[in-house]
Design a protein around this motif. Structure first.
Motif, PDB file in Angstrom:
ATOM      1  N   GLU A  80       1.043  -1.044   0.207  1.00 15.75           N
ATOM      2  CA  GLU A  80      -0.156   0.145   0.232  1.00 15.75           C
ATOM      3  C   GLU A  80       0.437   1.015   0.401  1.00 15.75           C
ATOM      4  O   GLU A  80       1.664   0.646   0.478  1.00 15.75           O
ATOM      5  N   GLU A  81       0.289   2.254  -0.617  1.00 11.79           N
ATOM      6  CA  GLU A  81       1.607   3.303  -0.420  1.00 11.79           C
ATOM      7  C   GLU A  81       2.416   3.524   0.384  1.00 11.79           C
ATOM      8  O   GLU A  81       2.027   4.069   1.308  1.00 11.79           O
TER       9      GLU A  81
ATOM     10  N   ARG B 172       4.224  -1.406   5.123  1.00 10.71           N
ATOM     11  CA  ARG B 172       3.082  -1.514   4.927  1.00 10.71           C
ATOM     12  C   ARG B 172       3.007  -2.742   4.641  1.00 10.71           C
ATOM     13  O   ARG B 172       3.326  -3.839   4.525  1.00 10.71           O
ATOM     14  N   PRO B 173       1.181  -3.016   4.593  1.00  6.94           N
ATOM     15  CA  PRO B 173       0.771  -4.554   4.592  1.00  6.94           C
ATOM     16  C   PRO B 173       1.242  -5.174   3.380  1.00  6.94           C
ATOM     17  O   PRO B 173       1.395  -4.778   2.077  1.00  6.94           O
TER      18      PRO B 173
END
Lengths: 680, 297
Positions: free
Chosen positions: A11-12, A141-142
């Motif tokens: 993710e971003e 991030r995930p």
């Protein structure tokens, strides 16, 4: 030659973290495959790398395997040979232990990749890690999915328990469906069709080009802003750019405010005309091919106009009160718990500025007015909202109140230089106010025992000291001839603490470190030992003088003469280590060599004095060098360490008299030499 | 897109999240500055028990008041708060779907997630995440909570906070919050312009400073009594009251720079103790919301 590529979909990831992550990945992958071409890139939510020119397998290698001791039985030996697929013929001579040489087949690159890629990726240390869902793993991030392809085949690996495959997804809103990929080129092509440009550099170029075209269309050019450019490439997967307008009435606001709002808060780029003035148009990123319905232009304009409306409100409110009339409010603004409020600081800045002006003989009213008003902007609405603009807002308001250039420019510039690359205040008055403000802060914090430690410098005291040094090193029309010691004294006096020798020494020690650092890394290109040598002769009275002496030492150290300067100075230093005086009693001189040396020391000493006064340090050093033959004769013929104390001390004084001349320039014994370089 | 109303947005968001398994909680009946402070977020993110909730929360920020004159800033606004615990892996897609449920065609907009890490020192809480920018305008705060009340969170909760007024303004292309349609024929200004003016006047000019300091001390002391009596929800209520009193004093200009640090610390201490007590009481109860097979004896 084989190829491998990898994509991690997350993710971003914050824009500013990508470059450092690329560097680490590139380094680590190159370490595993030194002969391969390594390409690393990313989009906001994907980390991608592509390895080309990989060998298919490692080289085979030979290794020695140690077995049982020679004294062990047949059974042990047989077991060992069997285990290693060897025969008695493979046994090597010698040693207490059985040894055989074994040929180990190189592992396949695919095996190595499977082992190393997860390790490399999982061990990436990001500046801020997070956990998600069940919290078993920490990462930036995930993790959503992994693509791992070796020679167009899926190479199974797992990252934090997420198994790899050959499927990824396209642009989040424009083409979100699944995409199956075979090779890196296939991957790049398919993703571009799905509105994702994988290569960050390509995104940056496309955006730069689009920005230029959009700006040119209204006869403008995009602001050159490296920070914003380097962030844009990591804000979108599709390299879109849009142009929008804010209300032209806001152009009446100070340009600094407009630019700060656009750049810092919105990551937008102003568009300027050929004459550098701002238009009311700007550029913004767009994670889309086009702004078909004008939504993004509307939204960006909306937000920018809203912030400008706020700024205009602040500006209008602020202008109702003159800077001078704001000073009483500074009593409510605390500078530091134990150092009082900003009105008190202002008074100290004024006192220090006045002392500096008197010292350098400038009766500058502009300086004192600027010092008086320099902190008034801290209680304006504009600075409360845009704290980065402190000083600049004060200068702008002073300009609007029609103070002379010497005043408003000084206020505007007085926080400069904020770092080593920063420019200096553009006027002498600005430089003096900057010095006064910085030295007041330094003296204050040192007095309350809040000096920087190790890596912690929460009050930016190092930068304050550096700023002072940068200003004092400057020699153009803005040169300020005051010493660091003098500044410290002015500041301590302003704090009502003129006799605090402890703090004075602490501050001098602090400046000592900063000066060494600055001179080493600055454009002068000085070596640490030249700096150290010159600093031994003092620096607190004048930094420009220090630089002149370091320059001289730098010049002279490469000349053939230098060794004799060094040797003379060393010999003198060794013998006179415990001796202070340089007063020679001519009547006690006995030997001819002594007498001649004394005369030479007197006459050359006078010449050197003149040269030092004129800062002609190179010639002074050369004059000192000229005494070397006479000094040598002295050492050959005269014994210094005689029993008679009067005679001994007189001879030591003579040597000190000779040596002191150069000690005023620097302690040359600190200069490191490689004697082989001096041989003819 | 059908006519956008403030209440239409709320109804659509409630339906969307209810359909995805969230319980629709009620707004907290105590003054708070954000949906995060509601026990349905602050307390429930603690410990191992799952939790999925969505609710509107009136959020009071006295210092942000502008007497009803500023078209975007309000002393009280409404947030739509969603908490999903544990955070589902497809949470970003769920969020985008929620926007689609509001009628947005995302292919003709610019939608980006820009780094913005949230932190609340008074609650000893922080998280990692983004502000969601729709065409350059921030409409949502998106956070993976990492810590609350000084306690590391496991599992991790995802929090999505929509700025309702802003979203409505933007979708209905109004240039002032007071012009948006609330519903039932009323505009936002019809409902709130007077009270915006009055709460600003009160918070900035009229609030009794002495009284508020006394209230702070009394609320704090009552919070402690509740903590000693091991009653976490009442203790937390009193903690929130302290926090709001502080916010009012702050707007009133009655808190000096030195004092501020001390007061924040006092609220934080209470919040941290509430957090710990919550975990303890849930543990004593055997973490009842855990699925049967995960519960410890």
């Amino acid at each position: 030659m084989a190829e491998y590529f990898f994509e991690l979909l997350t993710e971003e990831i914050p824009a500013w973290m990508h470059d450092a992550a690329h560097a680490t990945l590139r380094q680590q992958l190159s370490d595993v495959f030194p002969s391969a071409e390594v390409f690393v890139t990313s989009t906001p939510r994907r980390i991608v790398f592509f390895l080309k020119n990989l060998p298919l397998r490692e080289e085979d290698r030979e290794e020695e395997v140690k077995g049982p001791p020679r004294t062990a039985g047949e059974k042990a030996l047989a077991g060992f040979l069997k285990k290693n697929n060897a025969t008695a013929a493979d046994i090597l001579e010698g040693g207490d232990y059985i040894r055989i040489r074994r040929r180990v087949a190189g592992r396949g690159t695919d095996q190595i990749l499977q082992e190393r890629v997860p390790r490399v990726v999982e061990s990436l240390r990001w500046p801020k890690m997070m956990r998600w869902s069940g919290g078993e793993h920490a990462y930036i991030r995930p993790i959503h999915s992994v693509v791992s392809v070796f020679e167009q085949q899926h190479l199974p690996i797992a990252i934090f328990g997420v198994a790899s495959g050959v499927t990824t997804v396209g642009h989040r809103t424009l083409a979100p469906g699944p995409i199956t990929v075979t090779s890196y080129n296939d991957y790049v092509t398919k993703l571009e069709l799905a509105r994702v440009v994988i290569d960050a550099t390509r995104r940056r170029h496309v955006m730069a080009e689009r920005a230029r075209i959009l700006a040119n269309a209204i006869q403008g050019t995009p602001s050159l802003d490296v920070t914003i450019w380097s962030q844009w490439q990591y804000l979108t997967e599709y390299p879109g750019v849009l142009r929008a307008e804010f209300g032209p009435e806001y152009l009446a606001l100070p340009e600094e405010v407009l630019v700060t709002v656009m750049r810092v808060h919105q990551k937008q780029l102003p568009i300027r005309r050929a004459d550098e003035t701002l238009t009311n148009s700007f550029l913004a990123v767009l994670d889309n091919e086009a702004d078909r319905d004008g939504n993004a232009a509307y939204g960006n304009a909306f937000v920018t106009n809203a912030r400008f409306a706020d700024a205009k409100f602040f500006h209008d409110t602020d202008r109702r009160t003159r800077l001078e009339d704001r000073l009483p409010q500074l009593t409510h603004l605390q500078f530091q718990e134990k150092l009082g409020n900003y009105l008190e600081k202002t008074k100290r800045i004024e006192a220090i500025a006045r002392s500096v002006c008197t010292h350098i003989g400038c009766g500058d009213e502009d300086t004192l007015t600027a010092a008086h008003l320099c902190k008034a902007d801290l209680v304006t609405e504009m600075v409360k909202e845009f704290t980065d603009l402190q000083g600049q807002i004060g200068g702008i308001y002073a300009r609007e109140e029609e103070y002379p250039d010497g005043v408003w420019q000084a206020i505007y510039d007085h926080y400069l230089p904020a770092n080593i690359e920063d420019r200096l205040p553009r006027t002498v008055s600005g430089a003096i106010v900057s010095l006064a403000d910085k030295i007041d802060t330094l003296a204050g914090f040192f007095r309350i025992g809040a000096r920087p430690t190790g890596s912690r410098d929460p009050f930016a005291l190092r930068r304050a000291a550096q700023g002072i040094v940068q200003i004092l090193l400057n020699r153009d029309t803005r040169q300020i001839r005051v010493g660091v010691a003098q500044l410290i004294d002015f500041a301590l006096a302003a704090h009502g603490d003129a006799t605090n020798t402890q703090v004075r020494n602490d501050l001098l020690g602090f400046f000592d470190e900063r000066i060494r650092t600055l001179l080493e890394i600055s454009q002068y290109g000085f070596a640490y030992d030249e700096i150290a040598a010159a600093m031994e002769a003092g620096w607190a009275a004048s930094l420009t003088d220090l630089v002149d002496r370091v320059t001289a030492l730098k010049r002279v150290r490469d000349t053939p003469n230098f060794l004799s300067i060094l040797d003379s100075a060393k010999r003198i230093a060794n013998i006179t280590a415990d001796h202070e005086s340089s007063r020679v009693d001519a009547k006690k001189l006995q030997d001819e060599a002594e007498k001649r040396l004394n005369e030479l020391a007197s006459s050359v000493g006078e010449q050197i004095d003149e040269m030092i006064t004129e800062r002609d340090y190179v010639r002074a050093l050369e004059s000192f060098a000229a005494m070397a033959p006479e000094l040598e004769t002295f050492f050959d013929n005269v014994m210094v360490m005689v029993d008679d104390p009067a005679l001994r001390n007189n001879r030591k004084s003579l040597l000190r008299k000779v040596g002191d001349a150069v000690l005023r320039i620097g302690d040359v014994t600190k200069i490191v030499v490689d004697r082989s370089e001096y041989r003819a | 897109m059908a006519r956008i109303t403030f209440q239409g947005l709320i109804l659509a968001l409630q339906k969307f999240w209810a359909d995805r398994g969230c319980m629709i909680e009620m707004p907290l009946d105590i003054e708070v500055g954000a949906g995060t402070m509601h026990p349905a977020t602050f307390l429930r993110v603690l410990g191992p028990e799952p939790w999925n909730v969505a609710y509107v929360q009136p959020s009071r920020r006295p210092a942000d008041g502008r007497y009803g004159d500023n078209p975007f800033r309000l002393g009280k606004h409404y947030q739509f708060q969603v908490v999903l615990k544990p955070s589902p892996i497809d949470i970003q897609d769920l969020y985008l779907d929620s926007l689609r449920a509001l009628g947005l065609d995302l292919t003709v907009h610019d939608i980006r997630f820009e780094e913005d890490n949230w932190e609340a020192p008074t609650l000893g809480a922080w998280g990692v995440g983004w502000q969601v920018l729709l065409d350059g305008m921030e409409i949502t705060q998106f956070t993976y909570f990492q810590q609350a009340g000084g306690i590391d969170l496991s599992p991790v909760s995802a929090e999505i906070t929509y700025g309702l007024e802003r979203l409505t303004m933007f979708l209905s292309r109004k240039s002032s919050v007071f012009a948006i349609e609330w519903g039932g024929g009323f505009k936002y200004g019809d409902v709130r312009k007077q009270d915006e003016y009055e709460i600003s006047k009160y918070d900035f000019e009229v609030a009794n400073i002495d009284l508020h300091w006394k209230l702070f001390d009394q609320y704090e002391s009552e919070a402690r009594r509740c903590l000693e009596a091991k009653l976490v929800f009442p203790a937390y209520d009193w903690t929130l009251k302290c926090s709001h009193v502080f916010n009012t004093l702050d707007a009133r200009g009655a808190v000096s720079v030195t004092e501020r640090v001390g007061v924040i610390k006092r609220v934080r201490d209470l919040a941290v103790q509430c957090a710990q007590l919550f975990v303890d009481t849930r543990r004593e109860l055997g973490f009842p919301l855990l699925p049967a097979q995960e519960r410890t004896a």
